[in-house]
Design an enzyme around this catalytic site. Structure first.
Site, mmCIF file in Angstrom:
data_model
loop_
_atom_site.group_PDB
_atom_site.id
_atom_site.type_symbol
_atom_site.label_atom_id
_atom_site.label_comp_id
_atom_site.label_asym_id
_atom_site.label_seq_id
_atom_site.Cartn_x
_atom_site.Cartn_y
_atom_site.Cartn_z
ATOM 1 C CE LYS A 109 -68.879 -28.830 -92.723
ATOM 2 N NZ LYS A 109 -68.089 -29.650 -91.800
HETATM 3 P P1 NAD Z 1 -62.408 -21.825 -86.863
HETATM 4 O O1 NAD Z 1 -63.188 -20.822 -87.593
HETATM 5 O O2 NAD Z 1 -62.578 -21.945 -85.377
HETATM 6 O O3 NAD Z 1 -60.836 -21.627 -87.147
HETATM 7 C C1 NAD Z 1 -60.279 -21.552 -88.425
HETATM 8 C C2 NAD Z 1 -58.864 -21.034 -88.261
HETATM 9 O O4 NAD Z 1 -58.195 -21.050 -89.520
HETATM 10 C C3 NAD Z 1 -58.789 -19.596 -87.750
HETATM 11 O O5 NAD Z 1 -57.718 -19.485 -86.831
HETATM 12 C C4 NAD Z 1 -58.483 -18.800 -89.020
HETATM 13 O O6 NAD Z 1 -57.849 -17.563 -88.752
HETATM 14 C C5 NAD Z 1 -57.569 -19.777 -89.699
HETATM 15 N N1 NAD Z 1 -57.368 -19.510 -91.114
HETATM 16 C C6 NAD Z 1 -58.257 -19.134 -92.057
HETATM 17 N N2 NAD Z 1 -57.665 -18.957 -93.226
HETATM 18 C C7 NAD Z 1 -56.352 -19.238 -93.039
HETATM 19 C C8 NAD Z 1 -55.215 -19.241 -93.867
HETATM 20 N N3 NAD Z 1 -55.300 -18.922 -95.148
HETATM 21 N N4 NAD Z 1 -54.020 -19.592 -93.326
HETATM 22 C C9 NAD Z 1 -53.922 -19.939 -92.013
HETATM 23 N N5 NAD Z 1 -54.964 -19.940 -91.192
HETATM 24 C C10 NAD Z 1 -56.151 -19.591 -91.684
HETATM 25 O O7 NAD Z 1 -62.713 -23.230 -87.570
HETATM 26 P P2 NAD Z 1 -62.509 -24.699 -87.003
HETATM 27 O O8 NAD Z 1 -63.813 -25.156 -86.473
HETATM 28 O O9 NAD Z 1 -61.295 -24.763 -86.165
HETATM 29 O O10 NAD Z 1 -62.269 -25.513 -88.369
HETATM 30 C C11 NAD Z 1 -60.982 -25.646 -88.957
HETATM 31 C C12 NAD Z 1 -61.012 -26.834 -89.914
HETATM 32 O O11 NAD Z 1 -61.379 -28.011 -89.180
HETATM 33 C C13 NAD Z 1 -62.025 -26.740 -91.065
HETATM 34 O O12 NAD Z 1 -61.507 -27.415 -92.183
HETATM 35 C C14 NAD Z 1 -63.220 -27.501 -90.516
HETATM 36 O O13 NAD Z 1 -64.067 -27.979 -91.544
HETATM 37 C C15 NAD Z 1 -62.512 -28.612 -89.794
HETATM 38 N N6 NAD Z 1 -63.320 -29.286 -88.777
HETATM 39 C C16 NAD Z 1 -63.888 -28.603 -87.735
HETATM 40 C C17 NAD Z 1 -64.618 -29.300 -86.789
HETATM 41 C C18 NAD Z 1 -65.199 -28.637 -85.567
HETATM 42 O O14 NAD Z 1 -65.748 -29.366 -84.703
HETATM 43 N N7 NAD Z 1 -65.097 -27.349 -85.391
HETATM 44 C C19 NAD Z 1 -64.812 -30.694 -86.913
HETATM 45 C C20 NAD Z 1 -64.202 -31.344 -87.979
HETATM 46 C C21 NAD Z 1 -63.474 -30.635 -88.897
#
Ligand code: NAD
Length: 419
Positions: A109
């Site tokens: 990561k």
């Molecule tokens: P992103 O940046 O697209 O979205 C994150 C979202 O969370 C945004 O809407 C943001 O406003 C919101 N957020 C941030 N702080 C917050 C809070 N305190 N309360 C409520 N909402 C809040 O990120 P993403 O890619 O969707 O990732 C989200 C999660 O999924 C992370 O934990 C990431 O590690 C995990 N993840 C992502 C992927 C991927 O392919 N993108 C794969 C596996 C896991």
């Protein structure tokens, strides 16, 4: 023997989950010690010019946790809260996530401690290119393959691919996944994590006798993972009664119009000002009565403080590490089923694997083929760990770690340790 938990850090929580599963497997202390140490932790300074002139310096990290099953693999996060501890935990989880869906990857990561919305597009590009340049010797299609995570996008991946390729003097699309389609990205990659969340959720709902049609769904986080998962549930006739993002939470008992929420976010960057539901707090959202709760924002949102008040029947961890071990025990005791992050959000890395394979072959698949193979990988491995959970009388989380740890340890014993 249990490896001691060093503190209550994110990595500390992650090790707790590892220990719970490792205690049920016959793993020797040496293997445990090896698997609870990151192979490599890299910290880099990222100097960059502001558009208005003036030099600033950011801190970036890349943790390559484990290489036993293949090149290290994992996303890059741009967020003001990024620390080495958090990146190490995320790299640790990637190791087990890749193993639980049986991909030929280790875990890694990366992260930069920055709020990407505080940077202009050109500043973001300069930060990204310098970060990539600092990592140039340690990333590559056969070494370590980054991808998007919180705060990073296909465009950020495009800049990393270009920076790496310019140094290599040839195009190297396989150095990152989650790229734009025109640069060798995979069809279906943008949707893959949210799609995978819905695939395992719907499978588990069927097992629990919860009909998708009309099921009440709550989604925390409306970024890549949360918004796509919400769209997938809505397509099944489920009612998304609340969504949230960094701007706050929105509740509508009749069901939120997800297409309208997505359009609002595309126009305004966040849900701020969204009129499709009454505003509630993010804390209230987590405690709403519903069939399925999908935390899809950041770590440690379900804790011993609020776990007793959670009323969902099923929690599907779209985010990495949203549940602390204390909350997890409360959910187990209260009969709330949790599909753990390492399987629930593994759809993203699975299609990243497909992208990497397509780049190496120079031959690209149809979207239907990507989605079909994704469903097969998710459901086959989910069924395997659910059977193990039933046989051993353990939670889905412990079973997922058991499957993953067993696969990594088998590889380790076959390879032996070079010393
Ligand atoms: P992103 O940046 O697209 O979205 C994150 C979202 O969370 C945004 O809407 C943001 O406003 C919101 N957020 C941030 N702080 C917050 C809070 N305190 N309360 C409520 N909402 C809040 O990120 P993403 O890619 O969707 O990732 C989200 C999660 O999924 C992370 O934990 C990431 O590690 C995990 N993840 C992502 C992927 C991927 O392919 N993108 C794969 C596996 C896991």
């Amino acid at each position: 023997m249990s490896v001691p938990v060093r503190d209550v850090s994110v990595f500390g929580d992650a090790i707790t989950y590892f220990n719970e599963a490792a205690n049920l497997l016959d793993i020797d202390p040496g293997a445990r010690a090896l698997l609870t140490h990151p192979s490599r932790q890299i910290t880099v300074a990222i100097p960059f010019q502001r558009d208005a002139g003036g030099l600033e310096v950011l801190t970036g990290y890349r943790v390559q946790y484990n290489f036993l099953r293949g090149p290290a693999k994992g996303g890059i996060r741009y967020h003001p809260g990024v620390t080495l501890d958090e990146v190490t935990a995320l790299a640790f989880w990637m190791t087990w996530k890749c193993a639980v869906v049986d991909l030929p990857f280790g875990g890694a990561k990366g992260g930069v401690t920055v709020d990407p919305t505080s940077l202009s597009e050109s500043e973001l590009e300069r930060v990204t290119r310098r970060y990539a340049a600092e990592l140039i010797e340690v990333i590559g299609p056969d070494k370590d393959v980054p991808a998007p995570d919180v705060g990073t996008t296909p465009q950020v991946m495009a800049w990393i691919m270009d920076t790496y390729s310019m140094h290599a003097r040839q195009n190297v699309p396989g150095v990152v996944t989650g790229k734009p389609l025109a640069l060798g990205g995979s069809r279906g990659r943008v949707e893959a994590t949210g799609r995978g969340v819905s695939i395992v959720a719907l499978d588990q709902m069927e097992q629990m006798g919860i009909k998708a049609q009309g099921a009440r769904i709550v989604v925390q986080g409306f970024g890549n993972v949360g918004s796509i998962a919400a769209e997938m549930f809505a397509a099944q006739g489920s009612r998304i009664i609340a969504i949230s993002d960094v701007s706050g939470a929105y509740h509508n008992a009749k069901g939120i119009d997800i297409a309208a929420a997505v359009a609002h976010c595309a126009r305004n960057r966040t849900l701020a000002g969204f009129q499709g539901g009454e505003q509630i707090s993010n804390e209230q959202l987590l405690e709403l009565e519903c069939e399925v709760l999908v935390p899809a924002a950041l770590e440690k949102v379900l804790t011993q403080e609020n776990a007793e008040r959670v009323k969902a029947r099923l929690i599907v961890e779209g985010a990495n590490g949203p549940t602390t071990p204390e909350a997890d025990h409360i959910f187990n005791r209260n009969g709330i089923v949790v599909i753990p992050d390492i399987i629930a959000n593994a759809g993203g890395v699975t299609v990243s694997y497909f992208e990497w394979a397509q780049d190496r072959a120079g031959y690209f698949w149809k979207e239907s083929e990507v989605n079909e193979r994704l469903a097969d990988v998710m459901l086959t491995n989910f069924a395997k760990l659910r059977t193990l959970a039933q046989q051993r009388g353990v939670s889905l989380r412990t079973a997922a770690y058991m499957v993953a740890i067993d696969r990594v340890v088998t590889t380790m014993h076959l390879r032996g340790v070079y010393a």
